[in-house]
Design a protein around this motif. Structure first.
Motif, mmCIF file in Angstrom:
data_model
loop_
_atom_site.group_PDB
_atom_site.id
_atom_site.type_symbol
_atom_site.label_atom_id
_atom_site.label_comp_id
_atom_site.label_asym_id
_atom_site.label_seq_id
_atom_site.Cartn_x
_atom_site.Cartn_y
_atom_site.Cartn_z
ATOM 1 N N SER A 175 0.834 -1.208 0.000
ATOM 2 C CA SER A 175 0.000 0.000 0.000
ATOM 3 C C SER A 175 0.867 1.257 0.000
ATOM 4 N N LEU A 176 1.937 1.233 0.784
ATOM 5 C CA LEU A 176 2.819 2.402 0.854
ATOM 6 C C LEU A 176 3.663 2.545 -0.407
ATOM 7 N N THR A 177 4.210 1.439 -0.904
ATOM 8 C CA THR A 177 5.012 1.554 -2.130
ATOM 9 C C THR A 177 4.147 1.994 -3.309
ATOM 10 N N TRP A 178 2.887 1.600 -3.304
ATOM 11 C CA TRP A 178 1.980 1.988 -4.387
ATOM 12 C C TRP A 178 1.735 3.494 -4.375
ATOM 13 N N VAL A 179 1.428 4.035 -3.220
ATOM 14 C CA VAL A 179 1.150 5.468 -3.126
ATOM 15 C C VAL A 179 2.406 6.291 -3.413
ATOM 16 N N LEU A 180 3.546 5.834 -2.927
ATOM 17 C CA LEU A 180 4.779 6.611 -3.091
ATOM 18 C C LEU A 180 5.266 6.607 -4.535
ATOM 19 N N VAL A 181 5.381 5.414 -5.135
ATOM 20 C CA VAL A 181 6.003 5.375 -6.455
ATOM 21 C C VAL A 181 5.326 4.402 -7.425
ATOM 22 N N GLY A 182 4.641 3.388 -6.907
ATOM 23 C CA GLY A 182 4.048 2.399 -7.800
ATOM 24 C C GLY A 182 2.997 2.991 -8.721
ATOM 25 N N TYR A 183 2.128 3.824 -8.176
ATOM 26 C CA TYR A 183 1.045 4.373 -8.996
ATOM 27 C C TYR A 183 1.571 5.230 -10.132
ATOM 28 N N GLN A 236 -16.615 9.030 -20.983
ATOM 29 C CA GLN A 236 -15.774 9.635 -19.954
ATOM 30 C C GLN A 236 -15.887 8.866 -18.642
ATOM 31 N N VAL A 237 -14.742 8.553 -18.063
ATOM 32 C CA VAL A 237 -14.724 7.891 -16.765
ATOM 33 C C VAL A 237 -14.907 8.958 -15.708
ATOM 34 N N THR A 238 -16.056 8.951 -15.052
ATOM 35 C CA THR A 238 -16.393 10.042 -14.132
ATOM 36 C C THR A 238 -16.349 9.567 -12.687
ATOM 37 N N ILE A 239 -15.158 9.187 -12.250
ATOM 38 C CA ILE A 239 -14.935 8.842 -10.845
ATOM 39 C C ILE A 239 -13.741 9.648 -10.358
ATOM 40 N N PRO A 240 -13.681 9.965 -9.065
ATOM 41 C CA PRO A 240 -12.519 10.685 -8.551
ATOM 42 C C PRO A 240 -11.241 9.870 -8.754
ATOM 43 N N THR A 241 -10.162 10.537 -9.026
ATOM 44 C CA THR A 241 -8.899 9.852 -9.256
ATOM 45 C C THR A 241 -8.497 9.007 -8.053
ATOM 46 N N LEU A 242 -8.756 9.491 -6.861
ATOM 47 C CA LEU A 242 -8.389 8.734 -5.667
ATOM 48 C C LEU A 242 -9.143 7.404 -5.584
ATOM 49 N N ALA A 243 -10.364 7.358 -6.095
ATOM 50 C CA ALA A 243 -11.093 6.088 -6.120
ATOM 51 C C ALA A 243 -10.377 5.094 -7.022
ATOM 52 N N PHE A 244 -9.877 5.584 -8.139
ATOM 53 C CA PHE A 244 -9.121 4.723 -9.047
ATOM 54 C C PHE A 244 -7.805 4.283 -8.405
ATOM 55 N N VAL A 245 -7.136 5.207 -7.723
ATOM 56 C CA VAL A 245 -5.883 4.880 -7.033
ATOM 57 C C VAL A 245 -6.130 3.763 -6.014
ATOM 58 N N ALA A 246 -7.180 3.892 -5.218
ATOM 59 C CA ALA A 246 -7.480 2.907 -4.181
ATOM 60 C C ALA A 246 -7.820 1.551 -4.792
ATOM 61 N N TYR A 247 -8.618 1.556 -5.850
ATOM 62 C CA TYR A 247 -9.006 0.310 -6.493
ATOM 63 C C TYR A 247 -7.776 -0.427 -7.035
ATOM 64 N N GLN A 248 -6.934 0.289 -7.755
ATOM 65 C CA GLN A 248 -5.750 -0.347 -8.319
ATOM 66 C C GLN A 248 -4.746 -0.747 -7.242
ATOM 67 N N MET A 249 -4.749 -0.054 -6.120
ATOM 68 C CA MET A 249 -3.858 -0.401 -5.017
ATOM 69 C C MET A 249 -4.104 -1.823 -4.539
ATOM 70 N N MET A 250 -5.366 -2.227 -4.478
ATOM 71 C CA MET A 250 -5.690 -3.550 -3.960
ATOM 72 C C MET A 250 -5.202 -4.659 -4.894
ATOM 73 N N PHE A 251 -5.156 -4.399 -6.194
ATOM 74 C CA PHE A 251 -4.573 -5.360 -7.133
ATOM 75 C C PHE A 251 -3.074 -5.493 -6.885
ATOM 76 N N ALA A 252 -2.425 -4.344 -6.668
ATOM 77 C CA ALA A 252 -0.988 -4.363 -6.401
ATOM 78 C C ALA A 252 -0.670 -5.118 -5.127
ATOM 79 N N VAL A 253 -1.554 -5.050 -4.134
ATOM 80 C CA VAL A 253 -1.325 -5.715 -2.847
ATOM 81 C C VAL A 253 -1.404 -7.236 -2.989
ATOM 82 N N ILE A 254 -2.441 -7.742 -3.629
ATOM 83 C CA ILE A 254 -2.670 -9.187 -3.612
ATOM 84 C C ILE A 254 -1.774 -9.940 -4.587
#
Length: 565
Positions: A57-65, A103-121
């Protein structure tokens, strides 16, 4: 921070729910794997999976994303570092980021969080193959490095519109290549470094809790609805199609695996059923948003048979894949990615392509082959390099003398505390313990003797004997039955505790997924009975009813400590 003209609340809610479902899959995976390992390695397995939630989760927010979804650096290989630490999220995800229309009309942070969980598992999948062999500190280092160096670039290749495989035409709906193929290739590289367990393949590890594994499989199945259903980033018909494709592929995979297991091994097992379901889920993952319902059923059925027979792969490669990650996830991810080239249907998703069976020719299949080969080669080489570097610096493989009891070595704790004797059935209803002086009414009357002599308080005569034997706990319906039978035969003192004895012929024990092992030592209950000489024969007869062989029983003269002067 979010400069968007419009945010669709329904789409946003759906993506956030899916993020939670995918997060839930990580503890589900921990439980799924945790039930399959040895009793003394359960806590270590749970921790290896759960720590990914913290590290990645931390590596994703810092540099993975930013590597995965930042603006392409110009080569199609990785994004630039402008979004380091989520520093600048002024724009929403690209409109066609996951090949959905409009157009994808969701907040960017929602996308960040969703993709974070893929990176975790994704890297957590590796722990099933390396069960019983990882040092915790080395595994944490591997997690952090792999999530940045391997996972993030592969996600950029396939899920960023400027990624080189995305531009080439390779399609991966929810991670057949990004998640399963890359993790499977990481298993290959990592196993070359950590090696085999002691005695493999001559010995196998019995699971400590199949019910725990089934619970984990149920959580994974449930979470997979978010895994595959949310990748369109919209709450619409395509999400519904992906969700039902996910479920039906799992159902088909389960049933086909059960049939194959029955024909091959003579039994259809619950572990086999959930293994087939997970194989179907992994295989339909890259195709869920590109194929129709019947195609999803076919994909699940193909997964059930192919992944079942892929269980032999680890023996062919001589790799100790403890929990069959290669057969289920690696083979399933690659298989599903290739099947997109056959079953792709642009009528389901206009931004998809028609496969070979739907009049699209072989171009999509070729694109899928190139994608699979590129991802597997990249992940395998770098995973081996990372594992080798961690092994050299911190150590990745646990010492041999710790591998059979990682829970004690790494956590100084036990997952379970019940032995065989403690686990036997007792008699009588449970009673609430009352503090002295607070009882209501008269004291509970003593239990009648029922013509039986006291088991512990009677003083044996000077001709007392000690009878020692081992009995089979499975033949003891209750401890009370054994006690009453021995007391009735003349026993004046009884001690019962766990024991392990050798057998003249190894006992075959069935293991999940068609495996079995020979056990030269088996669990028994050891009984020590004090009895007068005249009653020795009657006590031996009672013990014989519960599996004690007279040739293995011992009779000795005894003297009470109170008689010693």
């Amino acid at each position: 921070m979010l400069a968007q003209d419009a945010v669709n609340s329904g789409d946003t809610a759906w993506v956030l729910v899916c993020a939670g479902l995918v997060l839930f899959m990580t503890p589900g995976l921990a439980v799924f794997y945790g039930g399959m390992v040895r009793t003394r390695n359960v806590l270590a397995m749970l921790q290896q999976n759960m720590v990914a939630l913290g590290v990645v989760s931390l590596t994703w927010v810092l540099v993975g994303y930013t590597i995965a979804f930042g603006d392409d650096a110009g080569t199609g290989l990785f994004g630039n570092l402008e979004l380091f630490g989520l520093n600048d999220l002024r724009v929403p995800p690209a409109p066609h980021l996951h090949v959905v229309t409009g157009q994808v009309t969701i907040p960017t942070l929602a996308f960040v969080a969703y993709q974070m969980m893929f990176a975790v598992i994704t890297p957590a999948l590796v722990t099933g193959a390396t069960a019983g062999r990882l040092k915790f500190a080395g595994w944490v280092a591997f997690l952090a490095i792999w999530s940045i160096v391997v996972y993030a670039p592969v996600a950029h290749w396939l899920w960023h519109p400027d990624g080189w495989l995305a531009r080439f035409g390779t399609q991966d709906w929810a991670g057949g290549m990004v998640v399963h193929a890359s993790a499977g290739a990481a298993v290959l590289g990592t196993l070359l470094v950590v090696g085999r367990r002691r005695g493999w393949p001559r010995t196998a590890s019995p699971p400590n809790s199949i019910p725990l594994t089934i619970l984990g499989a149920g959580i994974l199945w449930f979470g997979w609805f978010g895994f595959n259903g949310g990748d369109g980033l919209q709450a619409n018909g395509l999400a519904a199609q992906a969700l039902i494709n996910t479920h039906l592929a799992a159902a088909a995979g389960m049933l086909v695996w059960l049939v194959a297991e029955r024909l091959k091994d003579g039994h259809s097992t619950v572990v086999g059923g959930v293994s087939g379901a997970v194989a179907g889920l992994a295989t339909v993952t890259p195709a869920a948003g590109y194929v129709n319902t019947l195609s999803a059923i076919a994909i699940g059925a193909i997964a059930g048979i192919v992944c079942h027979f892929a269980l032999r792969l680890k023996y062919l490669l001589r790799l100790d894949d403890a929990l069959d990650v290669l057969a289920v996830h690696f083979v399933g991810g690659m298989l599903g990615s290739l099947l997109v080239g056959f079953f792709g249907d642009s009528g389901v998703n206009p931004l998809g392509k028609d496969g070979l069976l739907f009049g699209g020719g072989g171009s999509l299949l070729w694109h899928q082959i190139v994608g699979v080969v590129a991802v597997v080669a990249f992940s395998f080489v770098l995973s081996w390099a990372i594992a080798a570097a961690v092994q050299a610096v911190l150590g990745l493989r646990a010492p041999a003398d710790e591998q059979d009891n990682l829970d004690h070595a790494q956590q100084d704790a036990d997952a379970y505390h019940l032995g065989g004797v403690a686990g036997l059935n007792g008699t009588g209803a449970p009673q609430r313990r009352r503090e002295p002086g607070r009882e209501r009414g008269a004291e509970r009357p003593a239990r009648p003797a029922q013509n039986a002599r006291p088991a512990q308080n009677a003083r044996p005569a000077q001709n007392a004997r000690l009878v020692t034997a081992t009995v089979n706990p499975t033949l003891l319906p209750t401890t009370r039955e054994l006690r009453d039978a021995l007391v009735g035969a003349g026993a004046t003192s009884i001690v019962l505790f766990d024991a392990t004895v050798s057998t003249a012929e190894p006992t075959a024990r069935s293991l999940p997924r068609g495996y079995w092992q020979d056990q030269d030592l088996v669990g028994r209950a050891r009984v020590e009975v004090v009895v007068e000489r005249e009653a020795v024969s009657a006590v031996l007869d009672v013990l014989g009813r519960y599996g004690a062989e007279r040739s293995e029983c011992f009779v000795q003269d005894v003297q009470l400590a109170t008689d010693v002067r």
